[in-house]
Scaffold this motif. Structure first.
Motif, mmCIF file in Angstrom:
data_model
loop_
_atom_site.group_PDB
_atom_site.id
_atom_site.type_symbol
_atom_site.label_atom_id
_atom_site.label_comp_id
_atom_site.label_asym_id
_atom_site.label_seq_id
_atom_site.Cartn_x
_atom_site.Cartn_y
_atom_site.Cartn_z
ATOM 1 N N LYS A 143 7.315 -7.853 -1.461
ATOM 2 C CA LYS A 143 7.651 -6.555 -0.867
ATOM 3 C C LYS A 143 6.818 -5.436 -1.493
ATOM 4 O O LYS A 143 6.512 -4.444 -0.820
ATOM 5 C CB LYS A 143 9.147 -6.280 -1.019
ATOM 6 C CG LYS A 143 10.002 -7.168 -0.113
ATOM 7 C CD LYS A 143 11.483 -6.838 -0.181
ATOM 8 C CE LYS A 143 12.259 -7.732 0.792
ATOM 9 N NZ LYS A 143 13.720 -7.470 0.755
ATOM 10 N N VAL A 144 6.451 -5.576 -2.751
ATOM 11 C CA VAL A 144 5.531 -4.618 -3.368
ATOM 12 C C VAL A 144 4.212 -4.629 -2.605
ATOM 13 O O VAL A 144 3.671 -3.574 -2.245
ATOM 14 C CB VAL A 144 5.293 -4.957 -4.854
ATOM 15 C CG1 VAL A 144 4.180 -4.069 -5.429
ATOM 16 C CG2 VAL A 144 6.576 -4.781 -5.669
ATOM 17 N N ILE A 145 3.697 -5.815 -2.337
ATOM 18 C CA ILE A 145 2.406 -5.952 -1.644
ATOM 19 C C ILE A 145 2.492 -5.364 -0.235
ATOM 20 O O ILE A 145 1.580 -4.653 0.219
ATOM 21 C CB ILE A 145 1.978 -7.434 -1.615
ATOM 22 C CG1 ILE A 145 1.655 -7.898 -3.045
ATOM 23 C CG2 ILE A 145 0.790 -7.643 -0.685
ATOM 24 C CD1 ILE A 145 1.528 -9.397 -3.197
ATOM 25 N N LYS A 146 3.578 -5.637 0.458
ATOM 26 C CA LYS A 146 3.750 -5.081 1.809
ATOM 27 C C LYS A 146 3.769 -3.557 1.775
ATOM 28 O O LYS A 146 3.167 -2.897 2.630
ATOM 29 C CB LYS A 146 5.046 -5.610 2.423
ATOM 30 C CG LYS A 146 4.988 -7.079 2.816
ATOM 31 C CD LYS A 146 6.337 -7.532 3.355
ATOM 32 C CE LYS A 146 6.300 -9.021 3.722
ATOM 33 N NZ LYS A 146 7.624 -9.496 4.210
ATOM 34 N N ALA A 147 4.455 -2.996 0.780
ATOM 35 C CA ALA A 147 4.519 -1.537 0.666
ATOM 36 C C ALA A 147 3.138 -0.954 0.388
ATOM 37 O O ALA A 147 2.775 0.102 0.922
ATOM 38 C CB ALA A 147 5.506 -1.147 -0.435
ATOM 39 N N VAL A 148 2.355 -1.633 -0.444
ATOM 40 C CA VAL A 148 0.995 -1.166 -0.756
ATOM 41 C C VAL A 148 0.153 -1.104 0.518
ATOM 42 O O VAL A 148 -0.499 -0.097 0.811
ATOM 43 C CB VAL A 148 0.329 -2.093 -1.791
ATOM 44 C CG1 VAL A 148 -1.174 -1.776 -1.907
ATOM 45 C CG2 VAL A 148 0.997 -1.967 -3.152
ATOM 46 N N LEU A 149 0.174 -2.167 1.283
ATOM 47 C CA LEU A 149 -0.720 -2.260 2.439
ATOM 48 C C LEU A 149 -0.225 -1.453 3.634
ATOM 49 O O LEU A 149 -0.969 -1.243 4.591
ATOM 50 C CB LEU A 149 -0.908 -3.728 2.825
ATOM 51 C CG LEU A 149 -1.585 -4.585 1.742
ATOM 52 C CD1 LEU A 149 -1.790 -6.005 2.222
ATOM 53 C CD2 LEU A 149 -2.916 -3.985 1.294
ATOM 54 N N LEU A 150 1.005 -0.981 3.574
ATOM 55 C CA LEU A 150 1.537 -0.125 4.628
ATOM 56 C C LEU A 150 1.269 1.355 4.353
ATOM 57 O O LEU A 150 1.335 2.180 5.258
ATOM 58 C CB LEU A 150 3.050 -0.356 4.747
ATOM 59 C CG LEU A 150 3.780 0.194 5.974
ATOM 60 C CD1 LEU A 150 3.195 -0.366 7.263
ATOM 61 C CD2 LEU A 150 5.271 -0.137 5.883
ATOM 62 N N ASP A 151 0.928 1.686 3.119
ATOM 63 C CA ASP A 151 0.840 3.095 2.712
ATOM 64 C C ASP A 151 -0.406 3.771 3.295
ATOM 65 O O ASP A 151 -1.525 3.284 3.112
ATOM 66 C CB ASP A 151 0.798 3.185 1.185
ATOM 67 C CG ASP A 151 1.207 4.561 0.684
ATOM 68 O OD1 ASP A 151 0.609 5.553 1.145
ATOM 69 O OD2 ASP A 151 2.130 4.644 -0.138
ATOM 70 N N PRO A 152 -0.236 4.912 3.991
ATOM 71 C CA PRO A 152 -1.386 5.619 4.581
ATOM 72 C C PRO A 152 -2.392 6.116 3.553
ATOM 73 O O PRO A 152 -3.553 6.378 3.909
ATOM 74 C CB PRO A 152 -0.739 6.808 5.307
ATOM 75 C CG PRO A 152 0.694 6.447 5.483
ATOM 76 C CD PRO A 152 1.041 5.577 4.317
ATOM 77 N N VAL A 153 -1.966 6.275 2.309
ATOM 78 C CA VAL A 153 -2.869 6.783 1.281
ATOM 79 C C VAL A 153 -3.846 5.703 0.808
ATOM 80 O O VAL A 153 -4.893 6.002 0.250
ATOM 81 C CB VAL A 153 -2.047 7.349 0.095
ATOM 82 C CG1 VAL A 153 -2.947 7.833 -1.033
ATOM 83 C CG2 VAL A 153 -1.161 8.492 0.573
ATOM 84 N N VAL A 154 -3.507 4.436 1.053
ATOM 85 C CA VAL A 154 -4.367 3.322 0.630
ATOM 86 C C VAL A 154 -5.460 3.125 1.677
ATOM 87 O O VAL A 154 -5.210 2.642 2.779
ATOM 88 C CB VAL A 154 -3.543 2.030 0.438
ATOM 89 C CG1 VAL A 154 -4.467 0.859 0.109
ATOM 90 C CG2 VAL A 154 -2.505 2.231 -0.666
#
Length: 435
Positions: free
Chosen positions: A386-397
């Motif tokens: 879920k950490v990884i999913k949150a990272v790749l969903l973030d518009p800032v990334v």
């Protein structure tokens, strides 16, 4: 009534004590100051006694070293505002993603820094919340700890506590910033806003009861330099956002160049630290009798948000302009996500109000609503996927590999504050692109 301030050394507690002392409803409360740091506990206890004496209140003051100490007293209302090594770790939350080219504005509540912050604070607050649950599962719990909506989500979904509210002063700060533009006293300004904490849209803006949007439009034409990001969003979606550019900018991939240098990154972190030190300096002067009562009264323009809600629950019915609660159709976002909306508060309870928002503006919020859920669940469960999913969903990334590398490094440097994660989780994030 029994009111506990947990993390009583927080900058929020003095205002809470002042609100209690000057409230006809609260001035006889039993107050418990829970603070593990001995020096801070002694200071806030002395300050509480000084406020009590200065404003001729009758509340009792009991200092405690831990939440367990509340077992002998009980608790009706608990205010949680805890953090560990806030500024040292916040700097890392900003600097590490920045090193990988990820331009997050603050790194406190959004972006990868906000995710790392969530992973640290959620387990800390959950431990406290579970102890409150053991003492009184019907207690009303107010959360100031950031990232506040994610922490609130975790407490509501991973404990048996049901009367849990996230609170923030952002709507007050927006009034203070708009007051000079509107040529009004901030206490004359009222607003109806809704969205997610630190990212709301002002549906109604009034000064003295009159629509203030026309006045704001005229002022903005004369001040194109005022909050460029907020003005861009206003022109695009038709509602002015709140609380300000740097907080809103945490959730938008295009925000970095629009936010002035002095309001982002390390400059803002240092400014926030110094402002906190200045408030504590003034409080020390007050404790020594060098700041008189009338000056203290002038300094405090708005009541503490938590105690304002308690006043409503105890009989002084009122509209609380912003409170964070699980969504039950209050705005058009998924059920259960923590949304910030106005609410009517009375002895019957907290009644959140529905606010209509433009569909396009809601799209920006939906992404952050999902990140809220993923990051809070990841923190509570120790779930690295879920950490990884949150990272790749973030518009800032802007780049998947950079985002994952930055997140892995954040986990590694904070492992001593992440009880649900270990080195194996760091390695899993590092190897995700190759898996």
């Amino acid at each position: 009534m029994r009111i506990a301030f947990i993390g009583a050394g927080s900058i929020f507690t003095p205002l809470g004590l002042y609100t209690i002392a000057t409230s006809e409803v609260l001035r006889n409360a039993d107050v418990y100051l829970v603070e593990i740091d001995g020096e801070r506990r002694r200071f806030i206890t002395a300050l509480a006694e000084k406020i009590k004496k200065t404003f001729k209140a009758d509340f009792t003051v009991t200092p405690l070293e831990s939440v367990e100490g509340l077992e002998g007293y009980g608790v009706d209302y608990a205010v949680i505002s805890v953090e560990k090594e806030r500024y040292e770790r916040w700097r890392l939350d900003f600097e590490i993603p920045h090193k990988y080219g990820i331009r997050q504005v603050l790194g406190e509540n959004g972006g990868l820094g906000g995710l790392a912050h969530t992973l640290r604070v959620v387990p800390l607050v959950l431990e406290i919340a579970r102890r409150i649950e053991d003492i009184n599962r019907d207690a009303r719990v107010f959360i100031y700890s950031n990232p506040e909506p994610r922490v609130t989500y975790a407490v509501l979904n991973y404990t048996g506590l049901k009367n849990v509210y996230g609170l923030c002063t952002g709507y007050i700060e927006r009034k203070e910033m708009l007051a000079p533009l509107l040529k009004a006293d901030e206490r004359e300004i009222s607003l109806i806003a809704a969205g997610l904490n630190h990212f709301t849209w002002i549906r109604e803006l009034r000064v003295g009861g009159e629509d203030a949007y026309p006045r704001l439009d005229g002022a903005l034409k004369r001040r194109p330099d005022f909050e460029p990001l907020s003005q861009l969003l206003y022109r695009t979606y038709g509602l002015f956002p709140s609380p300000d550019d740097n907080h809103i900018g945490e959730y938008l991939g295009f925000a970095w160049p629009l936010v002035p240098e002095e309001k982002k990154g390390l400059r803002w972190i240092e400014r926030t630290r110094k402002e906190g030190e200045e408030v504590r300096r003034l409080l020390r002067l007050f404790l020594r009798g060098l700041v008189p009562r009338f000056a203290f009264n002038r300094f405090v323009k708005f009541p503490d948000v938590a105690m304002n809600v308690v006043e409503g629950l105890e009989g002084m019915e009122k509209l609380q302009e912003a409170i964070n609660v699980p969504n039950r159709g209050y705005i058009d976002l998924p059920e259960g996500v923590i949304v910030e909306v106005p609410a009517e508060v009375s002895p019957k309870g907290v009644k959140p109000l529905r606010v209509e928002l433009p569909g396009e503006a809601l799209v920006l919020l939906r992404v952050q609503a999902e990140i809220q859920r993923l990051s809070a669940e990841a923190a509570a469960e120790g779930n690295v996927e879920k950490v990884i999913k949150a990272v790749l969903l973030d518009p800032v990334v802007h780049d998947a590999e950079a985002g994952l590398k930055a997140m892995a490094e954040l986990l590694r440097v904070h492992l001593d504050a992440l009880p649900r994660f270990d080195e194996g989780d760091v390695e899993k994030i590092e190897g995700w692109m190759r898996a």
